[in-house]
Design a protein around this motif. Structure first.
Motif, PDB file in Angstrom:
ATOM      1  N   LEU A 103      70.597 -41.739  93.012  1.00 52.64           N
ATOM      2  CA  LEU A 103      70.928 -42.377  91.737  1.00 52.64           C
ATOM      3  C   LEU A 103      70.551 -43.855  91.834  1.00 52.64           C
ATOM      4  CD1 LEU A 103      72.500 -41.827  89.004  1.00 52.64           C
ATOM      5  CD2 LEU A 103      74.492 -42.744  90.164  1.00 52.64           C
ATOM      6  N   LEU A 104      69.665 -44.302  90.943  1.00 57.35           N
ATOM      7  CA  LEU A 104      69.205 -45.697  90.963  1.00 57.35           C
ATOM      8  C   LEU A 104      69.521 -46.357  89.627  1.00 57.35           C
ATOM      9  CD1 LEU A 104      65.541 -44.995  92.228  1.00 57.35           C
ATOM     10  CD2 LEU A 104      67.567 -45.402  93.644  1.00 57.35           C
ATOM     11  N   ILE A 105      69.763 -47.663  89.656  1.00 61.52           N
ATOM     12  CA  ILE A 105      69.881 -48.413  88.401  1.00 61.52           C
ATOM     13  C   ILE A 105      68.452 -48.716  87.956  1.00 61.52           C
ATOM     14  CG2 ILE A 105      70.776 -50.517  87.310  1.00 61.52           C
ATOM     15  CD1 ILE A 105      73.060 -48.870  88.561  1.00 61.52           C
ATOM     16  N   ASN A 106      68.121 -48.391  86.715  1.00 62.39           N
ATOM     17  CA  ASN A 106      66.780 -48.673  86.195  1.00 62.39           C
ATOM     18  C   ASN A 106      66.639 -50.189  85.984  1.00 62.39           C
ATOM     19  OD1 ASN A 106      64.452 -48.966  84.608  1.00 62.39           O
ATOM     20  ND2 ASN A 106      64.698 -46.926  83.732  1.00 62.39           N
ATOM     21  N   PRO A 107      65.717 -50.845  86.720  1.00 70.03           N
ATOM     22  CA  PRO A 107      65.616 -52.304  86.602  1.00 70.03           C
ATOM     23  C   PRO A 107      64.948 -52.763  85.298  1.00 70.03           C
ATOM     24  CG  PRO A 107      63.969 -51.480  88.145  1.00 70.03           C
ATOM     25  CD  PRO A 107      64.766 -50.291  87.710  1.00 70.03           C
ATOM     26  N   PHE A 108      64.407 -51.805  84.517  1.00 70.02           N
ATOM     27  CA  PHE A 108      63.810 -52.135  83.208  1.00 70.02           C
ATOM     28  C   PHE A 108      64.540 -51.332  82.132  1.00 70.02           C
ATOM     29  CE2 PHE A 108      60.533 -52.469  86.493  1.00 70.02           C
ATOM     30  CZ  PHE A 108      60.261 -53.830  86.394  1.00 70.02           C
ATOM     31  N   PRO A 109      65.799 -51.719  81.872  1.00 68.98           N
ATOM     32  CA  PRO A 109      66.658 -50.844  81.064  1.00 68.98           C
ATOM     33  C   PRO A 109      66.308 -50.857  79.576  1.00 68.98           C
ATOM     34  CG  PRO A 109      67.791 -52.894  81.532  1.00 68.98           C
ATOM     35  CD  PRO A 109      66.487 -52.951  82.278  1.00 68.98           C
ATOM     36  N   ILE A 110      66.648 -49.759  78.912  1.00 70.01           N
ATOM     37  CA  ILE A 110      66.577 -49.671  77.455  1.00 70.01           C
ATOM     38  C   ILE A 110      67.984 -49.863  76.898  1.00 70.01           C
ATOM     39  CG2 ILE A 110      66.209 -48.002  75.573  1.00 70.01           C
ATOM     40  CD1 ILE A 110      63.756 -47.000  77.182  1.00 70.01           C
ATOM     41  N   LEU A 111      68.987 -49.485  77.702  1.00 63.84           N
ATOM     42  CA  LEU A 111      70.395 -49.634  77.317  1.00 63.84           C
ATOM     43  C   LEU A 111      71.147 -50.230  78.511  1.00 63.84           C
ATOM     44  CD1 LEU A 111      70.708 -46.176  75.565  1.00 63.84           C
ATOM     45  CD2 LEU A 111      70.997 -48.386  74.429  1.00 63.84           C
ATOM     46  N   PRO A 112      72.328 -50.833  78.281  1.00 66.84           N
ATOM     47  CA  PRO A 112      73.049 -51.514  79.373  1.00 66.84           C
ATOM     48  C   PRO A 112      73.437 -50.585  80.528  1.00 66.84           C
ATOM     49  CG  PRO A 112      74.000 -52.064  77.233  1.00 66.84           C
ATOM     50  CD  PRO A 112      72.981 -51.000  76.976  1.00 66.84           C
ATOM     51  N   ILE A 113      73.644 -49.296  80.246  1.00 69.18           N
ATOM     52  CA  ILE A 113      73.823 -48.310  81.321  1.00 69.18           C
ATOM     53  C   ILE A 113      72.571 -47.446  81.301  1.00 69.18           C
ATOM     54  CG2 ILE A 113      75.203 -46.368  82.193  1.00 69.18           C
ATOM     55  CD1 ILE A 113      76.825 -48.962  82.122  1.00 69.18           C
ATOM     56  N   HIS A 114      71.752 -47.552  82.341  1.00 69.07           N
ATOM     57  CA  HIS A 114      70.493 -46.795  82.344  1.00 69.07           C
ATOM     58  C   HIS A 114      70.126 -46.461  83.795  1.00 69.07           C
ATOM     59  CE1 HIS A 114      66.164 -46.345  80.512  1.00 69.07           C
ATOM     60  NE2 HIS A 114      66.509 -45.330  81.273  1.00 69.07           N
TER      61      HIS A 114
END
Ligand SMILES: [Zn+2]
Length: 307
Positions: free
Chosen positions: A90-101
């Protein structure tokens, strides 16, 4: 995994990764405008950081030439891999579309080859999230490395349409054509019951294919899928059969060019436009046209329904 745990992970990641933090902070400043397309409320989002994904070259030659950015050896040192579902990171998307992505990545480097059934487990483990999948020709910017993504389910207009119109009085798998709404494209909706029939329906949904508009052939890479848990506690699935990877305007070399490459989030009602002039130009009519070119605005093909 509840909202508190999710927020904790995001904070832990952003506290050590300034570039990702910058992209998350920028989300609060970017332009958003509503586009009403029939009965669907779409929000156009001007998100310049997404250019690398929207404009990504995903042909096999270009893919072979670049290092896979989802493989752990090629990831930025700051990126934390959270352990969650066996076999996945599980990775945090560093180029988010929404604050939780989140991006949820297979530990093995192997291609997107159909809707992963593990998405059902992921949805069950994180009832606040919608888990979604871009087929290799339906928005995935890394078609060579199996992955799915997740955002808060409350952010996606399409899921609300399914929950409101696909009631328990209808069969457990229906086409959105039966909703009697004016939608920019049609999709298949399922309510998965916790019994044998539900298991069969789960497998059936994971096998839905799109139909290539040029060749007329069914194609497992031409789908978007969403898995989430609804208010009644049932697993819900939406699969959007697609007919094209990108709309004509993406390839235009004149003033009609628009850098838009619809993936699951665009189809769910968040139309991402990295280029400012595209964002300024977009109208409900243009957006309707984009959806029509990549998915089925009329009846779903007989091939899809019969399968
Ligand atoms: Zn890889």
């Amino acid at each position: 995994m509840n909202t508190e745990e999710i927020n904790c992970m995001v904070e832990q990641q952003l506290s050590i990764w300034p570039e990702a933090r910058k992209n998350f902070d920028a989300l609060t400043l970017i332009g958003r405008k509503p586009l009403k397309i029939g009965d669907m409320e779409v929000i156009a989002q001007h998100n310049p950081a997404r250019i690398r994904s929207t404009g990504a070259k995903t042909d096999s030659e270009s893919i072979k030439k670049r290092a896979c950015f989802l493989c752990s050896v090629n990831r930025p040192g700051e990126q934390i891999s959270f352990q969650w579902i066996p076999g996945w990171e599980l990775l945090i998307n560093p180029f988010p579309i929404l604050p939780i992505h989140f991006t949820i990545v297979d530990k093995q480097h192997q291609p997107q080859d159909g809707i992963p059934l593990e998405m059902a487990i992921m949805a069950e483990q994180a009832p606040d999230l919608a888990i979604f999948y871009n087929g290799a020709r339906a928005g995935a910017s890394a078609p060579d490395h199996r992955h799915c993504q997740a955002v808060l389910k409350s952010e996606l207009p399409l899921l609300k349409i399914a929950e409101k119109n696909h009631t328990s009085s209808l069969p457990s798998i229906v086409s959105s054509e039966s909703f009697n709404l004016e939608l920019p494209f049609n999709f298949i909706s399922a309510i998965i019951t916790p019994d044998q029939q539900g298991m069969r329906n789960l497998v059936l949904m994971s096998k839905i294919k799109g139909v290539d508009t040029v060749t007329g052939k069914p194609d497992a890479d031409l789908v978007n899928a969403f898995f989430w848990i609804d208010a009644a506690g049932f697993l819900r699935i939406i699969v959007i059969p697609r007919r094209a990877h990108r709309p004509h305007c993406f390839f235009a070399d004149d003033e009609n060019r628009m850098t838009v490459s619809p993936g699951a989030l665009d189809m769910a009602g968040l139309l991402i436009l990295p280029v400012e002039k595209d964002y300024e130009r977009i109208t409900p009519e243009l957006a309707r046209n984009i959806y029509d070119e990549v998915a089925f605005s009329g009846s779903l093909p007989e091939k899809i329904i019969s399968e």
